[in-house]
Scaffold this motif. Structure first.
Motif, PDB file in Angstrom:
ATOM      1  N   LYS A   1       0.826  -1.216   0.000  1.00 41.36           N
ATOM      2  CA  LYS A   1       0.000   0.000   0.000  1.00 41.36           C
ATOM      3  C   LYS A   1       0.861   1.267   0.000  1.00 41.36           C
ATOM      4  N   ARG A   2       0.535   2.176  -0.932  1.00 43.32           N
ATOM      5  CA  ARG A   2       1.272   3.444  -1.001  1.00 43.32           C
ATOM      6  C   ARG A   2       0.586   4.498  -0.142  1.00 43.32           C
ATOM      7  N   ARG A   3       1.363   5.457   0.325  1.00 47.65           N
ATOM      8  CA  ARG A   3       0.785   6.584   1.049  1.00 47.65           C
ATOM      9  C   ARG A   3       0.421   7.665   0.045  1.00 47.65           C
ATOM     10  N   THR A   4      -0.712   8.302   0.270  1.00 51.94           N
ATOM     11  CA  THR A   4      -1.066   9.430  -0.588  1.00 51.94           C
ATOM     12  C   THR A   4      -0.215  10.623  -0.151  1.00 51.94           C
ATOM     13  N   PRO A   5      -0.019  11.621  -1.048  1.00 49.32           N
ATOM     14  CA  PRO A   5       0.747  12.808  -0.652  1.00 49.32           C
ATOM     15  C   PRO A   5       0.164  13.447   0.609  1.00 49.32           C
ATOM     16  N   GLN A   6      -1.161  13.417   0.710  1.00 47.40           N
ATOM     17  CA  GLN A   6      -1.807  14.023   1.887  1.00 47.40           C
ATOM     18  C   GLN A   6      -1.452  13.252   3.160  1.00 47.40           C
ATOM     19  N   GLU A   7      -1.469  11.940   3.072  1.00 47.64           N
ATOM     20  CA  GLU A   7      -1.110  11.123   4.247  1.00 47.64           C
ATOM     21  C   GLU A   7       0.331  11.397   4.677  1.00 47.64           C
ATOM     22  N   LEU A   8       1.201  11.525   3.676  1.00 46.35           N
ATOM     23  CA  LEU A   8       2.612  11.800   3.988  1.00 46.35           C
ATOM     24  C   LEU A   8       2.761  13.139   4.694  1.00 46.35           C
ATOM     25  N   GLU A   9       1.993  14.109   4.195  1.00 45.88           N
ATOM     26  CA  GLU A   9       2.032  15.458   4.784  1.00 45.88           C
ATOM     27  C   GLU A   9       1.572  15.402   6.240  1.00 45.88           C
ATOM     28  N   GLU A  10       0.442  14.691   6.459  1.00 43.82           N
ATOM     29  CA  GLU A  10      -0.111  14.590   7.819  1.00 43.82           C
ATOM     30  C   GLU A  10       0.895  13.923   8.760  1.00 43.82           C
ATOM     31  N   LEU A  11       1.574  12.900   8.214  1.00 48.44           N
ATOM     32  CA  LEU A  11       2.557  12.163   9.004  1.00 48.44           C
ATOM     33  C   LEU A  11       3.694  13.090   9.442  1.00 48.44           C
ATOM     34  N   LYS A  12       4.118  13.919   8.495  1.00 48.28           N
ATOM     35  CA  LYS A  12       5.239  14.823   8.810  1.00 48.28           C
ATOM     36  C   LYS A  12       4.855  15.863   9.862  1.00 48.28           C
ATOM     37  N   ASN A  13       3.581  16.262   9.821  1.00 47.37           N
ATOM     38  CA  ASN A  13       3.147  17.303  10.762  1.00 47.37           C
ATOM     39  C   ASN A  13       2.604  16.739  12.073  1.00 47.37           C
ATOM     40  N   GLY A  14       2.359  15.447  12.093  1.00 44.26           N
ATOM     41  CA  GLY A  14       1.742  14.840  13.275  1.00 44.26           C
ATOM     42  C   GLY A  14       2.780  14.396  14.289  1.00 44.26           C
ATOM     43  N   PRO A  15       2.312  13.732  15.352  1.00 48.33           N
ATOM     44  CA  PRO A  15       3.243  13.238  16.372  1.00 48.33           C
ATOM     45  C   PRO A  15       4.087  12.097  15.799  1.00 48.33           C
ATOM     46  N   VAL A  16       5.365  12.113  16.062  1.00 54.08           N
ATOM     47  CA  VAL A  16       6.232  11.036  15.572  1.00 54.08           C
ATOM     48  C   VAL A  16       6.913  10.362  16.756  1.00 54.08           C
ATOM     49  N   CYS A  17       7.341   9.133  16.557  1.00 56.01           N
ATOM     50  CA  CYS A  17       8.156   8.487  17.585  1.00 56.01           C
ATOM     51  C   CYS A  17       9.500   8.152  16.948  1.00 56.01           C
ATOM     52  N   SER A  18      10.381   7.554  17.705  1.00 63.41           N
ATOM     53  CA  SER A  18      11.761   7.383  17.229  1.00 63.41           C
ATOM     54  C   SER A  18      11.822   6.540  15.953  1.00 63.41           C
ATOM     55  N   TYR A  19      10.807   5.722  15.724  1.00 68.95           N
ATOM     56  CA  TYR A  19      10.911   4.860  14.545  1.00 68.95           C
ATOM     57  C   TYR A  19       9.844   5.137  13.481  1.00 68.95           C
TER      58      TYR A  19
END
Ligand code: AMP
Ligand code: MG
Length: 366
Positions: free
Chosen positions: A99-117
């Protein structure tokens, strides 16, 4: 690091190791696997280190049910669900589009909470697990303890076989410890594996679907459900120089004990007679033969290692014993191993495939 053997009662501790980004020796019905959280690129990276596995050889993801397919795959053909209905949980791996990420999903991921991995790759499964391919191997294992770990960890478990790269796969916790002692925190002991050879791998991204590796689900069973199934040439012969393999793993040496193996195929009685005739009468030649022929090799003045693969007609037993037999030969000082090889019917195709690879396709037809 001291490698712990965990009992089934310690399954929660085992799942905790995985969730914490550690490696876990994990029992499955096929062979023992070296598991990591498949969504954690750092954990997955450690698998390659512990095994000495080439980075371009992708891993299989182990999931709870066909219901998880849509989380990680796209363009899933109806065939996948028919196969899951027939053979999951069980020893079948399906190659599907990741499954590929949509550009929007990638954007949300970058702006959302992240963890070390958190990984920001273009697909939902990190490239470390898929070796950067746009496909992914998915399997739903049947071993109850393995299932319990997946249920507790709630993540797809990336796991190749738990051996050092190139060696025979482990079918007991003790065999896995031989290869992984000091390299991983723990192995969960689920007893000896019921199938004994790795899963069947079927590529569903091409038409007709193509068998990449024979295993516990037989070609005959696949054809009953799907009709036409192609067999990749690498299943029965050596890849030639310059030939591009469909599965990256196909180009590597596999399953090999320390001494070279000669596989003998054809009528079992003729095969046993051939080995008897060509064997050196020293203890440097070991024999792996069908049960019926043990007496032919056990007699004589030399203390030659002779190991039974089970009855000539019982290919399920041969599958369960093959890797143990190859490993047992490593415990001796033999310089050559003669091995009787079954025909291609049923799970015999998988046994023959592993044995032929162990032999570097040094096969004698009788
Ligand atoms: P093992 O290391 O014994 O668990 O083997 C895993 C096998 O699955 C390797 O031979 C891989 O090449 C194969 N495999 C995993 N993912 C894929 C994929 N996406 N496409 C083709 N083969 C795959
Ligand atoms: Mg392997």
């Amino acid at each position: 690091m001291k490698t712990q053997i965990l009992s089934p009662a310690e399954v929660e501790k085992a799942a905790g190791i995985l969730k914490g980004g550690g490696l876990l020796g994990i029992p499955t019905e096929t062979v023992y696997g070296l598991g990591a959280d498949g969504l954690n690129p750092m954990a997955v990276g450690q698998i390659f280190q512990a095994k000495g596995r080439p980075q371009d050889n992708p891993l299989i993801l182990h999931i709870w049910s066909a219901g998880w397919l849509e989380r990680y795959c796209e363009d899933i053909p109806d065939m996948a669900y028919r196969l899951a209905e027939a053979f999951w949980p069980g020893p079948l791996t399906m190659i599907l589009k990741c499954k590929r990420r949509t550009p929007q999903e990638l954007e949300e991921l970058k702006n959302g909470p992240v963890c070390s991995y958190t990984h920001f790759g273009p697909r939902v499964i990190p490239d470390a697990a898929t070796a950067g391919l746009d496909t992914v191997g998915m399997r739903c294992p049947a071993h109850p303890l393995c299932r319990e770990v997946i249920r507790l960890a709630q993540t797809p478990i990336a796991a190749p076989s738990g051996n050092t790269s190139g060696r025979p796969s482990p079918t007991t916790a003790r065999h896995m410890l031989e290869d992984m002692e000091g390299k991983i925190p723990a192995i969960l002991d689920g007893g000896p594996c019921a199938v004994g050879v790795e899963s069947t791998i079927l590529d569903l991204t091409c038409r007709p679907p193509r068998l990449l590796r024979p295993g516990g689900v037989t070609l005959e069973q696949l054809r009953e459900v799907l009709g036409e199934v192609a067999v990749d040439p690498a299943v029965t012969r050596q890849m030639e120089a310059g030939e591009k393999p469909r599965a990256p793993g196909m180009k590597y040496r596999h399953y090999a004990p320390k001494a070279p193996v000669v596989a003998v195929r054809g009528d079992p009685e003729r095969g046993a007679a051939y080995i008897r005739e060509h064997l050196s009468h020293t203890r440097w030649d070991g024999v792996i033969c069908f049960e019926e022929f043990l007496p032919m090799f056990a007699e004589g003045p030399t203390e030659r290692p002779v190991i039974s693969l089970g009855p000539a007609t019982d290919q399920g037993e041969q599958a369960r014993r093959l890797f143990d037999a190859l490993r047992a030969m490593d415990g001796t000082d033999v310089k050559r191993i003669w091995a009787q090889c079954p025909g291609d019917g049923g799970i015999g195709l998988a046994v023959a495939n592993r044995l032929n690879k162990a032999a570097g396709f040094h096969i004698i037809e009788v």
